[in-house]
Design an enzyme around this catalytic site. Sequence first.
Site, PDB file in Angstrom:
ATOM      1  CE  LYS A 228      -4.055  -2.180   1.812  1.00  0.00           C
ATOM      2  NZ  LYS A 228      -5.022  -2.372   2.851  1.00  0.00           N
TER       3      LYS A 228
ATOM      4  CG  ASP B 245      -8.119  -0.248   3.053  1.00  0.00           C
ATOM      5  OD1 ASP B 245      -8.916  -1.091   2.615  1.00  0.00           O
ATOM      6  OD2 ASP B 245      -6.883  -0.367   2.966  1.00  0.00           O
TER       7      ASP B 245
HETATM    8  P1  NAP Z   1       1.084  -4.254   6.948  1.00  0.00           P
HETATM    9  O1  NAP Z   1       1.163  -2.895   6.381  1.00  0.00           O
HETATM   10  O2  NAP Z   1       2.101  -5.249   6.547  1.00  0.00           O
HETATM   11  O3  NAP Z   1       1.110  -4.135   8.546  1.00  0.00           O
HETATM   12  C1  NAP Z   1       1.145  -5.281   9.352  1.00  0.00           C
HETATM   13  C2  NAP Z   1       0.920  -4.910  10.797  1.00  0.00           C
HETATM   14  O4  NAP Z   1       0.896  -6.136  11.542  1.00  0.00           O
HETATM   15  C3  NAP Z   1       2.015  -4.044  11.405  1.00  0.00           C
HETATM   16  O5  NAP Z   1       1.484  -3.235  12.414  1.00  0.00           O
HETATM   17  C4  NAP Z   1       2.940  -5.112  12.006  1.00  0.00           C
HETATM   18  O6  NAP Z   1       3.738  -4.649  13.077  1.00  0.00           O
HETATM   19  C5  NAP Z   1       1.928  -6.088  12.551  1.00  0.00           C
HETATM   20  N1  NAP Z   1       2.496  -7.401  12.765  1.00  0.00           N
HETATM   21  C6  NAP Z   1       2.861  -8.279  11.805  1.00  0.00           C
HETATM   22  N2  NAP Z   1       3.350  -9.402  12.378  1.00  0.00           N
HETATM   23  C7  NAP Z   1       3.280  -9.207  13.725  1.00  0.00           C
HETATM   24  C8  NAP Z   1       3.606 -10.012  14.845  1.00  0.00           C
HETATM   25  N3  NAP Z   1       4.095 -11.245  14.683  1.00  0.00           N
HETATM   26  N4  NAP Z   1       3.371  -9.523  16.076  1.00  0.00           N
HETATM   27  C9  NAP Z   1       2.856  -8.289  16.230  1.00  0.00           C
HETATM   28  N5  NAP Z   1       2.527  -7.466  15.208  1.00  0.00           N
HETATM   29  C10 NAP Z   1       2.733  -7.932  13.963  1.00  0.00           C
HETATM   30  O7  NAP Z   1      -0.348  -4.915   6.642  1.00  0.00           O
HETATM   31  P2  NAP Z   1      -1.761  -4.180   6.431  1.00  0.00           P
HETATM   32  O8  NAP Z   1      -1.954  -3.838   4.992  1.00  0.00           O
HETATM   33  O9  NAP Z   1      -1.911  -3.116   7.449  1.00  0.00           O
HETATM   34  O10 NAP Z   1      -2.775  -5.380   6.714  1.00  0.00           O
HETATM   35  C11 NAP Z   1      -2.907  -5.922   8.013  1.00  0.00           C
HETATM   36  C12 NAP Z   1      -4.078  -6.900   8.078  1.00  0.00           C
HETATM   37  O11 NAP Z   1      -5.304  -6.244   7.796  1.00  0.00           O
HETATM   38  C13 NAP Z   1      -3.988  -8.029   7.062  1.00  0.00           C
HETATM   39  O12 NAP Z   1      -4.365  -9.207   7.709  1.00  0.00           O
HETATM   40  C14 NAP Z   1      -5.012  -7.667   6.006  1.00  0.00           C
HETATM   41  O13 NAP Z   1      -5.544  -8.808   5.371  1.00  0.00           O
HETATM   42  C15 NAP Z   1      -6.062  -6.965   6.845  1.00  0.00           C
HETATM   43  N6  NAP Z   1      -6.838  -6.003   6.046  1.00  0.00           N
HETATM   44  C16 NAP Z   1      -8.189  -6.152   6.002  1.00  0.00           C
HETATM   45  C17 NAP Z   1      -8.949  -5.252   5.279  1.00  0.00           C
HETATM   46  C18 NAP Z   1     -10.427  -5.416   5.196  1.00  0.00           C
HETATM   47  O14 NAP Z   1     -11.043  -4.821   4.305  1.00  0.00           O
HETATM   48  N7  NAP Z   1     -11.035  -6.147   6.089  1.00  0.00           N
HETATM   49  C19 NAP Z   1      -8.343  -4.185   4.605  1.00  0.00           C
HETATM   50  C20 NAP Z   1      -6.971  -4.045   4.698  1.00  0.00           C
HETATM   51  C21 NAP Z   1      -6.217  -4.962   5.432  1.00  0.00           C
HETATM   52  P3  NAP Z   1       5.223  -4.057  12.809  1.00  0.00           P
HETATM   53  O15 NAP Z   1       5.047  -2.643  12.417  1.00  0.00           O
HETATM   54  O16 NAP Z   1       5.891  -4.269  14.111  1.00  0.00           O
HETATM   55  O17 NAP Z   1       5.823  -4.907  11.713  1.00  0.00           O
END
Ligand code: NAP
Length: 480
Positions: A283, A319
Amino acid sequence: MICLTLSGNTLSSCLDEIRQNREYIDLAELRLDLLEPEEQKKAASFPSMTDVPLILTLRRKEDGGRCELSERDRRQLLLSALDGDFAYVDIEEDVKKNDVEMKAREKGVKIIRSFHDFSGIPDDIYSRIYRLSERGDIAKAAVTPHTIQDLLTLFRISEELKDVEKIIIGMGDWGIPIRILYKKAGSILTFACSGNAVAPGQVSAKDLKLLYRADQVNERTGIYGIIGNPVLHTSSPLIHNIGFHAINYNAIYLPFLVDNVRIFFALAEYLKMRGFSVTIPFKDAVLMYLGNITREVKQIGACNTVVRMPGMWKGMNTDYYGFLQPILKDIDSGRVKSALVIGAGGASQAIVWALRNRGVKVTILNRTIGRAEKLAKINLCEYDTLDNAHKYEGKVDLVVQTTSVGLYPDFDISPVDFSFTGKEIAYDIIYKPKMTKFLKEAEKAGCTLHFGEEMLLEQGKLQFELFTGYHYPKEAVRSL
Ligand code: NAP
């Protein structure tokens, strides 16, 4: 044509597979090598049992099949099966002219000349396909892309060989787009499975026919998709394809596994894509390739929707809108005045912005504290470490889980230890699984729950409008 690869070990189970998939397929491939030895001997009778044209294949072990017979015995088996009325027979590239080929030609059975590469894409793929086609046969290359560049190469080769009667298969997850867009790639058919894939990356015949309508793709079909890594778990193809179908819009939406955003943009240009969704972890990475962005993208710093404009790509964010819709009433009524947001990634950026924009007091918790700090400063809110989650117990109206922890297949974990009082609204934006460990704990305490699939649908509906200019059809929502 959609061709079902039969996976049964008896002729009657193969017949059942054809019956179950009849409405989705144009032909089927009988894989002699998957049949029991006794059944193999009866293969010649199979074509008379079905109205579906058949490909006869006896795949050797080194080409991904199960046949371990000597070349002489393999030839004998193929010869006797060719007594039946097969429409096509698959003969491997390196097999010299022999009685199988002669019998096929005498009977008017079309020959598919195939080669397989399970390790990559051979450097001489172009000349090999060209050479095979020179004899008037159908050339088939089943190769294994490992990157988005490999996928682009396959599409380009298909274009260069556009006058050649051929089948180009991209095996594995990276090849899924060329299996679905087989008509765009100029392949005469694509192979499908009935449930369990017989080859890596196969899509089911039902999905190819009903979800993607892959056999309807033509020059005017608008191509849309979603980029991510991982990406194959997403429900976005369901939302968009069902929507297109409901309004009779000539378009297709498919998943692209991506490792390099710059090269994906080259593929998007090549396929003349009209737009695409962006998910984890791209993103932010897409921003530098956009010629225009909306105010929300600028302020949020993340883009989940890219649309083609004259001469450029425009980035938008749906989003934040999708997240707000299910809880808007609670914010407007004053029930939600404060929120704890767990995670500071791409999705969290949109969520924090949306909540702050509506006047909600927000605290961000994240594993990487620097990321939480940065997001908090931009949006004028508080931040803390994940370990301090207990400090906020009983003090917030809304708890939002935005990390990828708990996402399929690792669904039995939660990123925080947090005791709910039962008065909070708990919202997990993960949509696979619907009920995450985080939500199960909130449910036990009696909290109101909101699910990632609600956000997904709402953001998808707005995205659909941006892609097509039409409202998302109500009847499509009912069939999701
Ligand atoms: P992202 O930019 O990669 O961010 C991931 C987040 O998860 C960061 O805050 C990261 O922390 C944290 N994280 C990852 N592994 C971790 C761990 N082992 N322990 C603690 N924190 C951890 O991903 P994103 O785009 O924000 O998406 C995140 C989730 O939201 C995904 O599962 C996605 O499918 C879901 N999502 C859903 C929708 C919907 O419409 N429902 C829309 C968008 C996203 P750090 O900063 O410490 O790495």
